[in-house]
Design an enzyme around this catalytic site. Structure first.
Site, PDB file in Angstrom:
ATOM      1  N   SER A  87       0.167  -1.409  -9.433  1.00  0.00           N
ATOM      2  CA  SER A  87      -1.089  -2.124  -9.585  1.00  0.00           C
ATOM      3  C   SER A  87      -0.796  -3.521 -10.138  1.00  0.00           C
ATOM      4  CB  SER A  87      -2.053  -1.319 -10.452  1.00  0.00           C
ATOM      5  OG  SER A  87      -3.372  -1.796 -10.324  1.00  0.00           O
ATOM      6  N   ASP A  99      -6.097   3.319  -0.668  1.00  0.00           N
ATOM      7  CA  ASP A  99      -6.208   2.508  -1.875  1.00  0.00           C
ATOM      8  C   ASP A  99      -6.920   1.193  -1.570  1.00  0.00           C
ATOM      9  OD1 ASP A  99      -5.903   1.212  -4.287  1.00  0.00           O
ATOM     10  OD2 ASP A  99      -3.761   0.790  -3.994  1.00  0.00           O
ATOM     11  N   HIS A 126      -3.854   4.957  -4.700  1.00  0.00           N
ATOM     12  CA  HIS A 126      -3.275   3.956  -5.592  1.00  0.00           C
ATOM     13  C   HIS A 126      -2.005   4.458  -6.273  1.00  0.00           C
ATOM     14  CE1 HIS A 126      -3.811   0.116  -7.538  1.00  0.00           C
ATOM     15  NE2 HIS A 126      -3.845   0.624  -8.747  1.00  0.00           N
TER      16      HIS A 126
END
Length: 465
Positions: free
Chosen positions: A141, A408, A433
């Site tokens: 991320s 995601d 994710h």
């Protein structure tokens, strides 16, 4: 974001260590202030001459469970690496300043964080006598973005980088977020999306009807009565209820249970089964049932949606406040650097018309939380400056792998096609994710299994170069 409330009981993790000489401002030679930054080390798998694996912390506490779990630990065993994780400044217990007042937040940005990494690596190499060992960075991320940016801006420090689910393109209006969410919900059947749309349209109509507002309050277990004239409360209500779906899509079937994450048993199929179960009642009731499931899962007694209460909470500057857990810091970074505001501006999403929670809703929050520091023009300029500095999607980088999952929503801001033969994209169908970073399970799809193997091969090549 990778992280968890706390490690599950019974798992032994390394104790925290502290680097006490981190500079407060790396770009002001006249500022001699330093602070203590938290880090963790696992040298269990290290063999002499092996590499350093550095996990980059992000917008939450660094969780020591990652020092003993996750795919990178398997890679460490394979390559004889020493593992170290550095907590991001301003998050967890890494407090460079006494509080989170606006004047103190000026030292919170990705450029300072990258400089933290460089200075910490210098210290760590000397302390551990690893002056010539190769170094690979890992991040998922926002830390994935940092991993790629660190390789780009400090190539002499890192020999290869895993930038998983990394949004490397800053964008003010992240309308694509709900586009991916809509497409992901559609994988469970088009009826699911239509029932969500039917529910939100009716809910909006009820918001304006005096006799129906109490029904909404009761069905959604609202903490406060509805003020139908307050458009900011309306935005808060519809963005929060949409968030019940967004969060599940973003982490759909990711193996996060090992880190103590809640709601890992709730999937896209779970929500869509509720939305298409006509025995539950009308679409609004089914939408409310999803909300009830979310409240129960996270131990919340009611849905807090009012704007004034949210702003009052986010304005708190104490490290021990609820906002100090990361919300105030990360909102500041989005206003000052990245945007990524998840609006209702995508026309085909089912969570309400564009004006329910438009990008302007986020602009107002930035201004109200941070004392008018950020207006819309300032935010656009900040985001443009970020892309200019890092390169956006035209990032100039080598020896980086960019894994992304098709479900995601963040892949829309990432690299999904090879930049070059030395900057590789891995697009994993059906995963969400940071899926490739979590421990493997028997249910992992073949593309995810293959992605982990491909990343391992790339690390091996980087270490041999």
């Amino acid at each position: 974001m990778l992280g968890a409330p706390k490690a599950p009981k019974g798992i032994k993790t390394p104790a925290a260590q502290w680097y006490d000489e981190q500079r407060l401002d790396h770009f002001d030679g006249a500022n001699f202030k330093v602070w203590s930054q938290r880090y963790f080390v696992n040298d269990t798998f290290y063999t002499p001459g092996g590499p350093i694996f550095l996990m980059i912390g992000g917008e939450g506490p660094a969780d020591a469970i990652w020092m003993v779990e996750g795919t990178w630990i398997q890679y460490a065993q394979q390559f004889g690496a020493i593992c170290v994780m550095l907590e991001h400044r301003y998050y967890g217990e890494s407090h460079p300043v006494p509080d989170l007042s606006l004047s103190n937040l000026r030292y919170l940005n990705s450029r300072q964080a990258l400089a933290d990494l460089a200075q910490f690596i210098d210290f760590f190499r000397i302390r551990m006598k690893l002056s010539n060992n190769k170094l690979i960075t890992f991040g998922g991320s926002y830390p994935g973005s940092l991993s790629a940016w660190f390789r780009s801006k400090y190539p002499q420090y890192v020999d290869g980088a895993d930038a998983t689910s990394a949004p490397i393109y800053a964008q003010v209006d992240f309308r694509e977020y709900l586009q991916v969410v809509t497409d992901a919900l559609g994988t469970s059947g088009t009826q699911c999306v239509e029932e969500i749309r039917n529910a939100t349209q009716t809910m909006y109509a009820w918001w304006g009807q005096p006799e129906m507002r109490p029904v909404l309050e009761q069905k959604f277990n609202l903490c406060d009565k509805i003020d139908h004239t307050n458009t900011l409360d309306l935005a808060g209500f519809f963005s929060n209820t949409a968030g019940n779906f967004e969060n599940v899509v973003q982490y759909n079937k990711d193996n996060r249970a090992f880190e103590g994450a809640l709601g890992t048993n709730i999937t896209i199929d779970t929500l869509c089964e509720i939305m298409t179960d006509f025995t539950r009642g009308d679409p609004v009731q089914r939408y409310a049932d999803v909300n009830s499931l979310t409240l129960k899962t996270y131990g919340q007694t009611c849905l807090d949606y009012t704007y004034t209460k949210m702003i009052a909470d986010m304005k708190k500057t104490d490290w021990n406040s609820s906002a100090g857990e990361g919300g105030r810091q990360w909102m500041y970074q989005t206003c000052a650097e990245f945007g990524w505001f998840q609006s209702s501006d995508y026309a085909k999403q089912p969570f309400g018309d564009w004006f329910y929670f438009p990008v302007n809703f986020s602009f107002i929050q930035c201004m109200d939380i941070y004392e008018k520091e950020f207006n819309g023009m300032a935010i656009y300029n900040n985001v443009q400056d970020t892309n200019r500095y890092y390169g956006g999607r035209d990032i100039a980088v080598t020896k980086v792998v960019f894994p992304n999952g098709s479900i995601d929503p963040w892949h829309a801001m990432g690299v999904t096609k090879d930049i070059s033969k030395d900057a590789t994209a891995i697009y994993i169908e059906g995963t969400a994710h940071c899926a490739n970073m979590y421990p493997a399970t028997d249910q992992d799809p073949q593309q995810l299994i293959d992605a982990r193997v491909q990343i391992s091969k790339l690390i091996g090549q980087w270490l041999q170069d």
